[in-house]
Design an enzyme around this catalytic site. Structure first.
Site, PDB file in Angstrom:
ATOM      1  N   ASP A 204      39.306  54.346  57.686  1.00  0.00           N
ATOM      2  CA  ASP A 204      38.767  53.761  58.912  1.00  0.00           C
ATOM      3  C   ASP A 204      38.910  52.254  58.793  1.00  0.00           C
ATOM      4  O   ASP A 204      38.598  51.669  57.758  1.00  0.00           O
ATOM      5  CB  ASP A 204      37.298  54.135  59.093  1.00  0.00           C
ATOM      6  CG  ASP A 204      36.732  53.571  60.384  1.00  0.00           C
ATOM      7  OD1 ASP A 204      37.458  53.599  61.397  1.00  0.00           O
ATOM      8  OD2 ASP A 204      35.595  53.079  60.374  1.00  0.00           O
ATOM      9  N   GLU A 288      43.582  55.630  62.038  1.00  0.00           N
ATOM     10  CA  GLU A 288      43.411  55.606  63.468  1.00  0.00           C
ATOM     11  C   GLU A 288      44.460  54.658  64.030  1.00  0.00           C
ATOM     12  O   GLU A 288      44.666  53.586  63.475  1.00  0.00           O
ATOM     13  CB  GLU A 288      42.015  55.072  63.762  1.00  0.00           C
ATOM     14  CG  GLU A 288      41.513  55.362  65.134  1.00  0.00           C
ATOM     15  CD  GLU A 288      40.068  54.908  65.267  1.00  0.00           C
ATOM     16  OE1 GLU A 288      39.466  55.182  66.294  1.00  0.00           O
ATOM     17  OE2 GLU A 288      39.553  54.256  64.336  1.00  0.00           O
ATOM     18  N   ASP A 372      30.948  53.851  58.856  1.00  0.00           N
ATOM     19  CA  ASP A 372      32.369  53.765  58.486  1.00  0.00           C
ATOM     20  C   ASP A 372      32.838  54.989  57.695  1.00  0.00           C
ATOM     21  O   ASP A 372      33.931  55.494  57.922  1.00  0.00           O
ATOM     22  CB  ASP A 372      32.626  52.495  57.665  1.00  0.00           C
ATOM     23  CG  ASP A 372      32.406  51.225  58.491  1.00  0.00           C
ATOM     24  OD1 ASP A 372      32.565  51.304  59.721  1.00  0.00           O
ATOM     25  OD2 ASP A 372      32.064  50.181  57.903  1.00  0.00           O
TER      26      ASP A 372
END
Ligand SMILES: [Zn+2]
Length: 407
Positions: A204, A288, A372
Site C-alpha cells: 500500500d 494499487e 495501511d
C-alpha cells in the site's frame, strides 16, 4: 499505396519477447575530447535548426514538405564533416519524429528550434562495423577513439548494442548511455507455480513513507530533499547576490545543479536497492494503480513529501526488475476500495474515506485494524484473485493450443 501501408505495419509488429535495456556510464574525457563532444552537440543543434528552417521556408513557398538531409549542407558548412556523421543523421531522425508527432497527435506542438542555452546537450550515434567498443576502463567511440570512463558493469553476452548517446548533464559531467536489445524468454511462472500468500506480497502506498506491505513491514525512504533543503536554500540565496551570467554566477548555478542531481541520485539508489531485494524475494507483487501526478498536486495536501518519496519510480523499477526475472507485478484497480474494506469480514467502512483515520475497529467483526496494513492485505487479496483468474485463462489458452496442434 496499400502495399506501403502493409510493410509499415509489418515493421511495427515486434517480437513480444524483444526487450531493451540501457546502461549509463560516466565519462572522463580529456580536454580535447570534451572539445569534440561540444563541437558535436553544436553541429547536431545546428543541422537540426537548418533542416527545420529550410523545411518551413519551402513549405511556405510551395505548400509541400521538403526532403532535406544533412549531407546537402556539408559543402556550404564544411565544419559538419569534422563530427560523427551518424550523429547528424540522428538529428535528422529526431526532427522527423518531431514532425510525425505533431501531425499525428495534436497534443505535440510544432517542432521548436533548438537553443544553445536551453536545449539538452547530447548526440546519438550507432554501431557500424565495430566503431564502438566497450572496455573495462572506457569506451571507443566513432571519430574520437577511446574515452575513459567508469564502467561499473558489463552488458550480458546476448545483448545487442543498438545505439549510443553522449550527453552533458546538469552536474557538469559527460555521460554515455548504451541502448541494448535482447530477446527475453519469459518463463511463465504463473503456469508453473500458483500465486499464494507465501510467494506474493501486497503494497500500500504510504504518503509519509514509501510503502506498507501486507506483512506489516513499513518502508520509509529517507527524505533526501528535506535533508538538503537548507543547503539548497542557502545556495539559492547566494546566487541572488551574484551578477547575472557572471563567472561567479555560473559557478554557483552549477553548484545548485549538482546538488539537485545528487538528491535525485540518492533517491534512485535507494529505490533500486529496495526494488532489487523485493524482486528477488517475491514471485508476484500487488500494488494499487495510482496516479502520482494527481496525488502530488496541492489538493491532496502532501505535495512535497509525495514527490520526495518517489513511489512512481519505485513501481517502475519494480515492474521491470520483476519482468526480467519472469515474475509479475499486478496493479489493482485504484477504484477498488482497499482502505475501506475489513480484511477479516469484508465489511466496507465509508468513514475511512477520511485519510486522517489511521486505525479503526471493525463494527461487524470487532477486528482492530491499522489503516495501511489493512489496505496492503486487501491489495494482496485482490491481486491473488486477479492472478488466479489470469492463470486459469492462460492454462485454458495453452490447452486449446494443444488441442489445435493435435488436429
Ligand atoms: Zn470486519
Amino acid at each position: 499505396m496499400s502495399t506501403v501501408k502493409k510493410t509499415k505495419k509489418a515493421k511495427k509488429e515486434k517480437d513480444p519477447n524483444e526487450q531493451h535495456r540501457a546502461i549509463k556510464y560516466r565519462l572522463e574525457p580529456t580536454p580535447k575530447q570534451k572539445e569534440f563532444f561540444e563541437k558535436t552537440f553544436g553541429c547536431c543543434r545546428f543541422i537540426y535548426n537548418c533542416l527545420l528552417a529550410d523545411k518551413i521556408a519551402y513549405y511556405q513557398e510551395n505548400g509541400k514538405m521538403l526532403n532535406n538531409t544533412p549531407a546537402q549542407y556539408k559543402i556550404k558548412f564544411p565544419f559538419l564533416c569534422e563530427v560523427d556523421s551518424l550523429a547528424l543523421t540522428n538529428s535528422q531522425l529526431d526532427l522527423q519524429i518531431a514532425f510525425a508527432n505533431f501531425f499525428n497527435n495534436h497534443s505535440f506542438g510544432f517542432p521548436h528550434f533548438k537553443s544553445k542555452k536551453h536545449s539538452r546537450k547530447s548526440y546519438t550515434t550507432n554501431l557500424v562495423n565495430g566503431n564502438i567498443q566497450l572496455y573495462n576502463d572506457g569506451i571507443k567511440l566513432p571519430k574520437i577513439g577511446k574515452v575513459k570512463g567508469i564502467i561499473h558493469r558489463q552488458p550480458d553476452q546476448d545483448w545487442q548494442l543498438k545505439s549510443v548517446t553522449i550527453s552533458f548533464e546538469t552536474d557538469c559531467n559527460y555521460y554515455v548511455s548504451l541502448l541494448f536489445e535482447y530477446i527475453k524468454k519469459v518463463d511463465d511462472i504463473l503456469l508453473t507455480e500458483e500465486a499464494t500468500e507465501e510467494n506474493t506480497i501486497g503494497f500500500d502506498y504510504k504518503s509519509s513513507g514509501l510503502y506498507m506491505d501486507s506483512n506489516g513491514k513499513s518502508c520509509d525512504m529517507p527524505k533526501y530533499y528535506k535533508q538538503s533543503e537548507k543547503h539548497l536554500a542557502e545556495l539559492q540565496r547566494k546566487l541572488k547576490n551574484k551578477l547575472l551570467n557572471s563567472k561567479n554566477y555560473i559557478k554557483h548555478q552549477n553548484k545548485i545543479r549538482k546538488l539537485h542531481k545528487h538528491i535525485a541520485n540518492q533517491r534512485k539508489d535507494f529505490l533500486h536497492k529496495e526494488s532489487f531485494e523485493i524482486a528477488n524475494r517475491w514471485n508476484n507483487v500487488c500494488i494499487e494503480s495510482l496516479h502520482m501526478r494527481a496525488m502530488s498536486n496541492k489538493g491532496f495536501g502532501n505535495g512535497k513529501s509525495t514527490l520526495d518519496n518517489g513511489f512512481g519510480m519505485f513501481v517502475n523499477f519494480l515492474e521491470y526488475k520483476l519482468f526480467i526475472r519472469g515474475k509479475e507485478l499486478v496493479k489493482v484497480d485504484k477504484y477498488y476500495a482497499s482502505s475501506q474494506l475489513c480484511n477479516h469480514c469484508g465489511y466496507k467502512n465509508p468513514l475511512l474515506k477520511d485519510l486522517r483515520i489511521r486505525s479503526w475497529t471493525c463494527p461487524v467483526c470487532g477486528f482492530y485494524h491499522d489503516r495501511d496494513i489493512n489496505a496492503a492485505i486487501n491489495i494482496l487479496q485482490e491481486g491473488l484473485h486477479i492472478l488466479s483468474k489470469r492463470r486459469k485463462e492462460k492454462l485454458k489458452a495453452k490447452e486449446e493450443a494443444k488441442q489445435l496442434n493435435k488436429k
